[in-house]
Design an enzyme around this catalytic site. Structure first.
Site, PDB file in Angstrom:
ATOM      1  N   GLY A 136     -21.565 -13.770 -29.919  1.00  0.00           N
ATOM      2  CA  GLY A 136     -20.160 -14.154 -29.765  1.00  0.00           C
ATOM      3  C   GLY A 136     -19.481 -14.583 -31.045  1.00  0.00           C
ATOM      4  N   LEU A 139     -20.419 -10.975 -35.311  1.00  0.00           N
ATOM      5  CA  LEU A 139     -21.323 -10.413 -36.326  1.00  0.00           C
ATOM      6  C   LEU A 139     -22.198  -9.306 -35.710  1.00  0.00           C
ATOM      7  CD1 LEU A 139     -22.286 -13.709 -38.200  1.00  0.00           C
ATOM      8  CD2 LEU A 139     -20.580 -12.010 -38.850  1.00  0.00           C
ATOM      9  N   SER A 140     -21.744  -8.770 -34.591  1.00  0.00           N
ATOM     10  CA  SER A 140     -22.376  -7.617 -33.949  1.00  0.00           C
ATOM     11  C   SER A 140     -23.767  -7.886 -33.412  1.00  0.00           C
ATOM     12  CB  SER A 140     -22.436  -6.427 -34.904  1.00  0.00           C
ATOM     13  OG  SER A 140     -21.201  -5.845 -34.996  1.00  0.00           O
ATOM     14  N   ASP A 186     -19.655  -0.935 -35.514  1.00  0.00           N
ATOM     15  CA  ASP A 186     -20.762  -1.882 -35.465  1.00  0.00           C
ATOM     16  C   ASP A 186     -22.109  -1.171 -35.425  1.00  0.00           C
ATOM     17  OD1 ASP A 186     -18.642  -3.563 -35.276  1.00  0.00           O
ATOM     18  OD2 ASP A 186     -18.959  -4.112 -33.183  1.00  0.00           O
TER      19      ASP A 186
HETATM   20  C1  GLA Z   1     -15.334  -4.883 -32.585  1.00  0.00           C
HETATM   21  C2  GLA Z   1     -15.665  -3.469 -32.141  1.00  0.00           C
HETATM   22  C3  GLA Z   1     -15.545  -2.512 -33.325  1.00  0.00           C
HETATM   23  C4  GLA Z   1     -14.225  -2.655 -34.050  1.00  0.00           C
HETATM   24  C5  GLA Z   1     -13.927  -4.125 -34.337  1.00  0.00           C
HETATM   25  C6  GLA Z   1     -12.558  -4.330 -34.900  1.00  0.00           C
HETATM   26  O1  GLA Z   1     -16.284  -5.360 -33.458  1.00  0.00           O
HETATM   27  O2  GLA Z   1     -16.950  -3.416 -31.608  1.00  0.00           O
HETATM   28  O3  GLA Z   1     -15.750  -1.189 -32.884  1.00  0.00           O
HETATM   29  O4  GLA Z   1     -13.197  -2.059 -33.316  1.00  0.00           O
HETATM   30  O5  GLA Z   1     -14.043  -4.932 -33.175  1.00  0.00           O
HETATM   31  O6  GLA Z   1     -12.468  -3.771 -36.163  1.00  0.00           O
END
Ligand code: GLA
Length: 404
Positions: A136, A139-140, A186
């Site tokens: 959350g 940072l993916s 991401d």
């Molecule tokens: C999230 C999404 C990405 C991108 C960003 C905004 O991280 O997963 O694909 O759209 O937002 O840049």
């Protein structure tokens, strides 16, 4: 600096994580895993909300990682354990593909579904997850979990996807199983953001051979899917978490996507040959000025694409004052996300302002989808840790997540 600042020895951290996930697997499933793989979290340096507009993004892998261990379950059921979750979750053989059920296993189940759809025979497995990519924080953590799961499955099955195919498979998992209509940034960052992609998946061997360190940045053209490695010293990058969690499935992200599509339709109705906002120019946008909201959304995407390309070129150049201009680009990106795209929050704005007021900071911006999460700052080498400390000391709930 605390360990989660990503500033300690990356080699040691990588080994610790492998040992940790392996032990956690054994504790839960009473047997050693057959494969282990990890993937980094990512920070996006610039190019926000451009990926689903066929545009450009410039993310990099960071020293925080998610690690997945796997082995056959032998009982016809799928078992999922995470060190961040209180309980192991079990799915019956066919229930693993249930897209309607949404929980933290969705990301892994979506990846398993992708392998099955690609024709690979995946028998039920036990999965253990460990890692330090915060959930959350923008940072993916979800892409890192998807990519680490895909790499662990590859290692277990002895197959290797083309890296871009792997990123696409993981994106599909997120769309279909987590219900998040994300772009591709991401997943690509988590696949390509490792400086040594050979360590993405392996059967447990001497863990010492598998260091974890932040990878370089990548410029991704989201239309052609061309990936260009961009040399960036991690010591320039400081990531501070606002402590406010974001949620993409919350509707705002999908709403922004829709508004971008509507802007494209408006431009097309005016006779412009645009397939996506990537094709729009500032002059074209004048035609939709009458619709202030769509105009501002589109203006963000058009200007952000230009900033991203300029930033990538500057990082590649040897111009002596390039960090100053790069800092300006980051500041402009933040202003555009705040005012035109409206995905920032007062807390993120405040962190950016505070960061920019620090000596040694060239510029700062929110990073990721927005509505919470982190800010990224471009910093003079050697200044990141002290600067990060100074900012979080006066920002309740904020935390340094990455600094070299
Ligand atoms: C999230 C999404 C990405 C991108 C960003 C905004 O991280 O997963 O694909 O759209 O937002 O840049």
């Amino acid at each position: 600096m605390p360990d989660d600042a990503g500033s300690t020895s990356h080699d040691r951290k990588g080994v610790v994580l492998v040992v940790r996930v392996s032990g956690f697997f054994g504790q839960n499933f009473h047997t050693p895993p057959v494969s282990i793989a990890s993937a980094p979290g990512r920070v996006n340096l610039i190019g926000e909300h451009t990926d689903y507009n066929d545009g450009f993004v410039l993310p990099m892998g960071i020293g925080l990682r998610t690690c997945v261990a796997m082995g056959p379950s032998g009982d016809g059921r799928w078992h999922f354990a995470s060190e961040h979750q209180p309980e192991t979750i079990v799915f019956e053989r066919t229930a693993v593909g249930d897209t309607a059920r949404r929980d933290w296993t969705s990301y892994i189940r979506g990846v398993i579904a992708g392998f099955l759809a690609a024709g690979h025979e995946v028998e039920p497995v036990c999965v253990a997850v460990a890692g330090d990519v915060p959930v959350g924080s923008g940072l993916s953590s979800s892409a890192a979990l998807e990519v680490a799961s895909a790499s662990a499955l590859e290692a277990m099955l002895g197959v290797a996807f083309d890296p871009m195919e792997k990123a696409l498979l993981c994106q599909k998992a997120e769309h279909e199983f987590a219900g998040v209509p994300c772009g591709l940034m991401d997943q690509v960052a988590c696949v390509f953001g490792d400086s040594d992609s050979s360590r993405a998946g392996w059967k447990p061997a001497p863990p010492a051979a598998r260091p974890a360190e932040p990878g370089g940045a990548i410029l991704l053209d989201c239309r052609t899917l061309e990936v260009r490695r961009i040399p960036i010293d991690p010591a320039w990058v400081l990531v501070i978490d606002s402590g406010i969690g974001h949620a993409h499935s919350g509707g705002e992200y999908a709403a922004r996507r829709l508004e971008c599509e509507q802007a494209v339709e408006s431009l097309q109705a005016d006779g412009f040959p645009v397939k996506a906002l990537r094709d729009a120019t500032p002059v074209m946008l004048e035609a939709i000025r009458g619709d202030d909201l769509l105009y501002r959304r589109a203006r963000h995407v058009v200007t952000e694409n230009a900033r991203t390309l300029e930033a990538a070129a500057l990082f590649e150049s040897t111009a002596p004052d390039r960090l100053t201009r790069l800092g300006q680009l980051m500041n402009e990106s933040h202003a555009s996300l705040r005012d035109d795209f409206e995905v920032s929050t007062p807390e993120l704005d405040r962190l950016v302002e505070m960061a920019c007021a620090q000596p040694g900071i060239h510029g700062a911006r929110m990073t990721g989808g927005g509505f919470g999460g982190c800010v990224v700052a471009l910093v003079e080498p050697g200044k990141a840790q002290a600067t990060g400390r100074a900012i979080v000391e006066v920002s309740p709930g904020a935390k340094v997540r990455f600094s070299c």
